[in-house]
Design an enzyme around this catalytic site. Structure first.
Site, PDB file in Angstrom:
ATOM      1  CD  GLN A   1       0.070  -4.597  -2.150  1.00 41.89           C
ATOM      2  OE1 GLN A   1       0.884  -4.208  -1.397  1.00 41.89           O
ATOM      3  NE2 GLN A   1      -1.269  -4.273  -2.223  1.00 41.89           N
TER       4      GLN A   1
ATOM      5  CE  LYS B   1       3.925  -1.422   0.099  1.00 46.19           C
ATOM      6  NZ  LYS B   1       2.551  -1.562   0.182  1.00 46.19           N
TER       7      LYS B   1
ATOM      8  CG  ASP C   1       3.020   1.417   2.109  1.00 41.95           C
ATOM      9  OD1 ASP C   1       1.872   0.619   2.170  1.00 41.95           O
ATOM     10  OD2 ASP C   1       3.740   1.496   3.118  1.00 41.95           O
TER      11      ASP C   1
HETATM   12  P1  NDP Z   1       0.722   7.058   6.987  1.00 41.04           P
HETATM   13  O1  NDP Z   1       2.131   7.532   6.347  1.00 41.04           O
HETATM   14  O2  NDP Z   1      -0.361   8.024   6.464  1.00 41.04           O
HETATM   15  O3  NDP Z   1       0.852   6.911   8.387  1.00 41.04           O
HETATM   16  C1  NDP Z   1       1.528   6.136   9.128  1.00 41.04           C
HETATM   17  C2  NDP Z   1       1.390   6.224  10.544  1.00 41.04           C
HETATM   18  O4  NDP Z   1       1.871   5.191  11.301  1.00 41.04           O
HETATM   19  C3  NDP Z   1       1.915   7.554  10.801  1.00 41.04           C
HETATM   20  O5  NDP Z   1       0.793   7.924  12.076  1.00 41.04           O
HETATM   21  C4  NDP Z   1       3.127   7.247  11.565  1.00 41.04           C
HETATM   22  O6  NDP Z   1       3.692   8.103  12.407  1.00 41.04           O
HETATM   23  C5  NDP Z   1       3.091   5.767  12.101  1.00 41.04           C
HETATM   24  N1  NDP Z   1       4.308   5.093  11.896  1.00 41.04           N
HETATM   25  C6  NDP Z   1       5.079   4.869  10.836  1.00 41.04           C
HETATM   26  N2  NDP Z   1       6.126   3.985  11.247  1.00 41.04           N
HETATM   27  C7  NDP Z   1       6.261   4.086  12.395  1.00 41.04           C
HETATM   28  C8  NDP Z   1       6.948   3.244  13.375  1.00 41.04           C
HETATM   29  N3  NDP Z   1       8.233   2.820  12.817  1.00 41.04           N
HETATM   30  N4  NDP Z   1       6.785   3.398  14.650  1.00 41.04           N
HETATM   31  C9  NDP Z   1       5.533   4.019  15.123  1.00 41.04           C
HETATM   32  N5  NDP Z   1       4.700   4.533  14.162  1.00 41.04           N
HETATM   33  C10 NDP Z   1       4.994   4.547  13.021  1.00 41.04           C
HETATM   34  O7  NDP Z   1       0.818   5.544   6.253  1.00 41.04           O
HETATM   35  P2  NDP Z   1      -0.485   4.594   6.041  1.00 41.04           P
HETATM   36  O8  NDP Z   1      -1.431   4.891   7.056  1.00 41.04           O
HETATM   37  O9  NDP Z   1      -0.831   4.586   4.727  1.00 41.04           O
HETATM   38  O10 NDP Z   1       0.150   3.204   6.415  1.00 41.04           O
HETATM   39  C11 NDP Z   1      -0.170   2.585   7.602  1.00 41.04           C
HETATM   40  C12 NDP Z   1       0.111   0.996   7.553  1.00 41.04           C
HETATM   41  O11 NDP Z   1      -1.022   0.612   6.798  1.00 41.04           O
HETATM   42  C13 NDP Z   1       1.334   0.624   6.906  1.00 41.04           C
HETATM   43  O12 NDP Z   1       1.609  -0.755   7.322  1.00 41.04           O
HETATM   44  C14 NDP Z   1       0.830   0.511   5.600  1.00 41.04           C
HETATM   45  O13 NDP Z   1       2.013  -0.421   4.942  1.00 41.04           O
HETATM   46  C15 NDP Z   1      -0.322   0.029   5.624  1.00 41.04           C
HETATM   47  N6  NDP Z   1      -1.358   0.129   4.578  1.00 41.04           N
HETATM   48  C16 NDP Z   1      -1.461   1.226   4.025  1.00 41.04           C
HETATM   49  C17 NDP Z   1      -2.608   1.332   2.909  1.00 41.04           C
HETATM   50  C18 NDP Z   1      -2.842   2.595   2.208  1.00 41.04           C
HETATM   51  O14 NDP Z   1      -3.707   2.412   1.330  1.00 41.04           O
HETATM   52  N7  NDP Z   1      -2.167   3.600   2.445  1.00 41.04           N
HETATM   53  C19 NDP Z   1      -3.059   0.006   2.355  1.00 41.04           C
HETATM   54  C20 NDP Z   1      -2.749  -1.100   2.948  1.00 41.04           C
HETATM   55  C21 NDP Z   1      -2.055  -1.108   4.199  1.00 41.04           C
HETATM   56  P3  NDP Z   1       4.586   9.211  12.190  1.00 41.04           P
HETATM   57  O15 NDP Z   1       3.980  10.296  11.572  1.00 41.04           O
HETATM   58  O16 NDP Z   1       5.361   9.494  13.503  1.00 41.04           O
HETATM   59  O17 NDP Z   1       5.937   8.592  11.277  1.00 41.04           O
HETATM   60  O1  2IT Z   2      -0.186  -2.057   1.490  1.00 39.84           O
HETATM   61  C1  2IT Z   2      -1.030  -2.148   0.442  1.00 39.84           C
HETATM   62  O2  2IT Z   2      -1.883  -2.667   0.213  1.00 39.84           O
HETATM   63  C2  2IT Z   2      -1.197  -0.408  -0.023  1.00 39.84           C
HETATM   64  N1  2IT Z   2      -0.108   0.247   0.371  1.00 39.84           N
HETATM   65  C3  2IT Z   2      -2.173  -0.097  -0.925  1.00 39.84           C
HETATM   66  C4  2IT Z   2      -1.506  -0.552  -2.349  1.00 39.84           C
HETATM   67  C5  2IT Z   2      -2.110  -0.064  -3.661  1.00 39.84           C
HETATM   68  O3  2IT Z   2      -2.033  -0.249  -4.930  1.00 39.84           O
HETATM   69  O4  2IT Z   2      -3.215   0.755  -3.464  1.00 39.84           O
END
Ligand code: NDP
Ligand code: 2IT
Length: 444
Positions: A110, A125, A165
């Protein structure tokens, strides 16, 4: 032994049993050799030793009561990693797999991601091993209130600003914000990803997914290419995956697969995102249900084989280490041309090697998914200015930031003699700003 090698060896010895943290630190530090080579003063100032040690690690007990009256205790974390260029900023992850190693890898990433946005935000984080899946709204509220009852004393609009997240979306942010406001009696921008009725920003929900597509589109443009007519595979079905899918579809791509932690759906006719949204955003259901509703789709148990589906663009948007060397080789053999990481550290070090050795355009997470946190910083700006920008204004700023990140990392890679290596470019460009700020602020 070089300075970098010594710092990395020390890090592994002094932080045993933290494999994800070792992985992220290895990826980052090994690319910084040319920078510290150019700046011998960094070693004298112990810059890397300070860079890889969090300023503060907070671990706490989170007790809560479920609907049947049973008491549960979860672990709570906040790693305040680096505040050289701004207040700590980064999401909270609620997932049973969360441990200190995972929060530290995410916090380290991050720092550089936030630097790449060009906005004044440091790196942090946090999260918990709490699993929101299958819990009632009241249970999630009880957990969030207990979590914030400890966290509130460590965060603040100018100190540390958490966001969402994995497992932390609009519902969780609402409960966390409500409890913070109740305890502190202040309505301030202490969390981002807030609802639009209480200080949130338009586009924050879409930002990570949209940003991922904007930077990929820019990289493709440089190759004379576009999303139009391309076949795309997206892992995950959460916040990042859904809005990456939405923007890719709007640019004329065909998304043929998505998944959750149980398995994946393959729809040869192209994923119908409305169905995914209903299942995931409204019903909090499983991706398996897609195949019950859409007859052209097949459901497969397990996620790994999603990478065996031929595609030109692969967007891992689920979790860390979801693409190993074997999956990377399958993608390459099936003709993938672009891989852009929506999730944090979804590719293993070996998988990154496979992509780079085969001339794939590989956009690493800290650049590719920076749109989420960048829009969080835009939310902070609106909160402190008591303003509310239109969707078009925020979206235009987001797009501009992502295009700039692409050219910044591309330029840094070229400047250091690693043209096309965006892992080098992202780490170097992100690090330089943080290093300058840390050097200017003395040994702190
Ligand atoms: P969500 O909780 O909205 O969605 C996560 C998705 O990934 C779900 O479909 C989930 O399935 C799946 N998932 C999670 N863990 C696993 C696993 N161990 N194996 C397989 N599938 C898995 O999270 P986000 O979409 O917010 O986050 C997804 C990724 O993006 C993460 O790595 C996060 O750190 C990253 N990220 C998020 C940001 C944000 O703004 N939200 C910004 C930057 C990065 P299930 O429902 O079955 O758990
Ligand atoms: O991994 C990431 O960059 C996030 N989950 C978003 C963090 C934020 O402060 O918006």
């Amino acid at each position: 032994m070089t300075y970098v090698e010594r710092v990395l060896k020390d890090l592994k010895e002094r932080n045993p049993n933290e494999p994800e943290f070792h992985q992220a630190a290895t990826e980052i530090l090994t690319t910084l050799e040319p920078v510290v080579g150019k700046h011998p003063e960094y070693e004298k100032a112990g810059l890397l030793e300070r860079f890889i040690e969090p300023e503060r690690v907070i671990m706490f007990r989170v007790p809560w009561v479920d609907d049947s009256g049973s008491v549960h205790v979860n672990k709570g974390y906040r790693v305040q990693f680096n505040s050289a260029i701004g207040p700590y900023k980064g999401g909270l992850r609620f997932h049973p797999s969360v441990n200190l190693s995972i929060i530290k890898f995410l916090g380290l990433e991050q720092i550089l991601k936030n630097s790449l946005t060009g906005l004044p935000i440091g790196g942090g984080k946090g999260g918990s091993d709490f699993d929101p899946k299958g819990k009632s709204d009241r249970e999630v509220m009880a957990f969030c209130q207990s979590f914030m009852t400890e966290l509130y004393r460590h965060v603040g609009a100018d100190t540390d600003v958490p966001a969402g997240d994995i497992g932390v979306g609009a519902r969780e942010i609402g409960y966390l914000f409500g409890q913070y406001k109740r305890i502190r009696n202040e309505h301030v921008g202490v969390l981002t990803g807030r609802g639009l009725s209480y200080g949130g920003s338009l586009v924050r929900t879409e930002a990570t997914g949209y940003g991922l597509i904007y930077i990929t589109e820019e990289a493709m443009k440089m190759c004379g290419d576009s999303f139009q007519g391309k076949t795309v595979v997206i892992s995950g079905a959460g916040n990042v995956a859904i809005y990456a899918c939405q923007k890719a579809l709007s640019l004329g791509a065909k998304v043929v697969a998505m998944c959750d932690s149980n398995g994946y759906v393959y729809d040869k006719n192209g994923i119908d995102l409305k169905v995914v949204k209903t299942i995931k955003e409204i019903r909090r259901g499983r991706i398996k249900e897609y195949a019950d509703i859409v007859s052209s789709a097949e459901y497969h148990e397990g996620c790994k084989n999603i990478w065996s589906i031929p595609c030109e663009i692969a967007l891992p948007c689920a979790t860390q280490n979801e693409i190993d060397a074997e999956s990377a080789r399958l993608l390459v053999n099936n003709g993938v041309k672009y891989v852009a990481e929506g999730a944090n550290m979804p590719s293993t070090l070996e998988a990154i090697g496979v992509f780079q050795n085969n001339g794939i355009v590989f956009l690493p997470a800290k650049a590719a998914n920076a749109g989420g946190v960048a829009t969080s910083a835009l939310e902070m700006a609106q909160s402190s200015g008591r303003m509310f920008w239109t969707f078009e204004e925020v979206d235009a700023k987001l797009k501009n930031i992502m295009v700039n990140i692409y050219h910044n990392i591309d330029g840094a890679a070229k400047e250091y003699g690693y043209e096309g290596n965006y892992v080098m470019g992202a780490n170097i460009a992100g690090f330089i700003k943080v290093a300058e700020a840390m050097m200017a602020q003395g040994i702190v």
